[in-house]
Design an enzyme around this catalytic site. Sequence first.
Site, PDB file in Angstrom:
ATOM      1  N   SER A 175     -32.576   4.886  23.629  1.00 26.97           N
ATOM      2  CA  SER A 175     -33.103   3.673  24.263  1.00 26.97           C
ATOM      3  C   SER A 175     -33.665   2.627  23.286  1.00 26.97           C
ATOM      4  O   SER A 175     -33.440   1.430  23.499  1.00 26.97           O
ATOM      5  CB  SER A 175     -34.133   4.041  25.331  1.00 26.97           C
ATOM      6  OG  SER A 175     -35.068   4.972  24.859  1.00 26.97           O
ATOM      7  N   HIS A 214     -41.203   6.604  26.355  1.00 25.54           N
ATOM      8  CA  HIS A 214     -40.766   7.932  25.882  1.00 25.54           C
ATOM      9  C   HIS A 214     -39.480   7.688  25.102  1.00 25.54           C
ATOM     10  O   HIS A 214     -38.381   7.792  25.646  1.00 25.54           O
ATOM     11  CB  HIS A 214     -40.515   8.878  27.058  1.00 25.54           C
ATOM     12  CG  HIS A 214     -41.750   9.162  27.866  1.00 25.54           C
ATOM     13  ND1 HIS A 214     -42.304   8.236  28.721  1.00 25.54           N
ATOM     14  CD2 HIS A 214     -42.529  10.272  27.948  1.00 25.54           C
ATOM     15  CE1 HIS A 214     -43.387   8.763  29.284  1.00 25.54           C
ATOM     16  NE2 HIS A 214     -43.550   9.993  28.838  1.00 25.54           N
ATOM     17  N   ASP A 251     -39.176   7.102  30.623  1.00 25.47           N
ATOM     18  CA  ASP A 251     -38.113   8.116  30.594  1.00 25.47           C
ATOM     19  C   ASP A 251     -38.661   9.452  30.079  1.00 25.47           C
ATOM     20  O   ASP A 251     -38.262   9.934  29.012  1.00 25.47           O
ATOM     21  CB  ASP A 251     -36.982   7.595  29.680  1.00 25.47           C
ATOM     22  CG  ASP A 251     -35.809   8.543  29.607  1.00 25.47           C
ATOM     23  OD1 ASP A 251     -35.638   9.372  30.524  1.00 25.47           O
ATOM     24  OD2 ASP A 251     -35.047   8.448  28.620  1.00 25.47           O
TER      25      ASP A 251
HETATM   26  N1  SAM Z   1     -35.723   7.362  26.215  1.00 25.43           N
HETATM   27  C1  SAM Z   1     -34.885   8.116  25.295  1.00 25.43           C
HETATM   28  C2  SAM Z   1     -33.478   7.575  25.383  1.00 25.43           C
HETATM   29  O1  SAM Z   1     -33.091   7.034  26.429  1.00 25.43           O
HETATM   30  O2  SAM Z   1     -32.755   7.664  24.379  1.00 25.43           O
HETATM   31  C3  SAM Z   1     -34.929   9.584  25.595  1.00 25.43           C
HETATM   32  C4  SAM Z   1     -36.302  10.131  25.778  1.00 25.43           C
HETATM   33  S1  SAM Z   1     -36.410  11.849  26.106  1.00 25.43           S
HETATM   34  C5  SAM Z   1     -35.789  12.010  27.701  1.00 25.43           C
HETATM   35  C6  SAM Z   1     -38.151  12.014  26.359  1.00 25.43           C
HETATM   36  C7  SAM Z   1     -38.970  11.876  25.077  1.00 25.43           C
HETATM   37  O3  SAM Z   1     -40.339  11.766  25.448  1.00 25.43           O
HETATM   38  C8  SAM Z   1     -38.893  13.074  24.146  1.00 25.43           C
HETATM   39  O4  SAM Z   1     -38.511  12.638  22.869  1.00 25.43           O
HETATM   40  C9  SAM Z   1     -40.314  13.647  24.140  1.00 25.43           C
HETATM   41  O5  SAM Z   1     -40.694  14.149  22.870  1.00 25.43           O
HETATM   42  C10 SAM Z   1     -41.133  12.420  24.477  1.00 25.43           C
HETATM   43  N2  SAM Z   1     -42.431  12.687  25.120  1.00 25.43           N
HETATM   44  C11 SAM Z   1     -42.794  13.733  25.912  1.00 25.43           C
HETATM   45  N3  SAM Z   1     -44.035  13.561  26.397  1.00 25.43           N
HETATM   46  C12 SAM Z   1     -44.456  12.337  25.919  1.00 25.43           C
HETATM   47  C13 SAM Z   1     -45.630  11.575  26.124  1.00 25.43           C
HETATM   48  N4  SAM Z   1     -46.640  12.013  26.888  1.00 25.43           N
HETATM   49  N5  SAM Z   1     -45.723  10.360  25.526  1.00 25.43           N
HETATM   50  C14 SAM Z   1     -44.701   9.897  24.745  1.00 25.43           C
HETATM   51  N6  SAM Z   1     -43.564  10.587  24.518  1.00 25.43           N
HETATM   52  C15 SAM Z   1     -43.439  11.789  25.104  1.00 25.43           C
END
Ligand code: SAM
Length: 279
Positions: free
Chosen positions: A103, A42, A166
């Site tokens: 990340s 994510h 995440d």
């Molecule tokens: N990991 C990032 C960081 O540490 O900078 C922050 C991620 S943020 C908490 C969660 C992200 O997951 C969002 O950008 C959202 O759009 C994405 N997301 C939500 N559901 C998802 C899925 N099923 N698969 C992939 N990405 C997803």
Amino acid sequence: MLSYLHAFHAGNFADVQKHAALTLTLSMMQAKASGIACFDTHAGSAIYDLDSERAKKTGEADTGVQRLWNVRGQVRSGDWQPLLKVLSELNAGEGELTVYPGSPVWFRDFLRDDDSLTTFELHPAEGDQLAGWASAQRVRVMREDGLKGLLKQLPPRQPRLLVLVDPSYEIKSDYADVASTLQKAWQKCRHGVYLIWYPILSSGLQQDLKDAVQNSSVRKVLCSEVHLNNPPSRGMTGSGMLLVNPPWGFDERLSAMMEDISGSDGLDVRHQLDWLVPE
Ligand code: SAM
């Protein structure tokens, strides 16, 4: 429909804990030369403008990474240095931070020739920004579900594996989905290092995830929790991480890092570290 946008939260206290754990894991795993397949399930949009309207609206970085930045001269653990180095390279001035790396940027900073990074992002606009950043990097972007996508990629070509999970936990079933994905991934790659972030909520929803992992066959799960000393009465009162197969000695080094910044001029938190599941 996905509505969560990390730009409102980038650089908050949870990101500081998450990215401290991530950079420490990468440093420790890279003590050995063999290649690491890295997965960021994510990924978000990679680069966040802390002067943007979204960031200013919540001001969350002010009580997160900005506090770390303010006390950076007092931290005792040398393990903060890789993280502080990246922050100073991205931010020109000495005072207010204006850019916060997500990340994929932290992963990318550590990537050696034999390592690889695969990122997943489902939100269209976040995926566009991520792909724009990644086009100049050695980073693969997959615009599909990160949990299902990860399972398709395992086991990896490299001898070692590091996964960051995440999610935004917009759907209640996300907690159970994360636990069942971890179980399946672990069955495909038992030696993998898995870092799973979760919010600590006043509702206690995160317990579903912890219970499911405890009742699974996954072993060697460390649990790091940061609790706000002055939590809001509702919503997120802390930030947690499950760390499967952490490198030897990781617990002490993460504790030392978090202790450095827990005081009231830092994040103003209590850090707890326990084995959720022993070896
Ligand atoms: N990991 C990032 C960081 O540490 O900078 C922050 C991620 S943020 C908490 C969660 C992200 O997951 C969002 O950008 C959202 O759009 C994405 N997301 C939500 N559901 C998802 C899925 N099923 N698969 C992939 N990405 C997803």
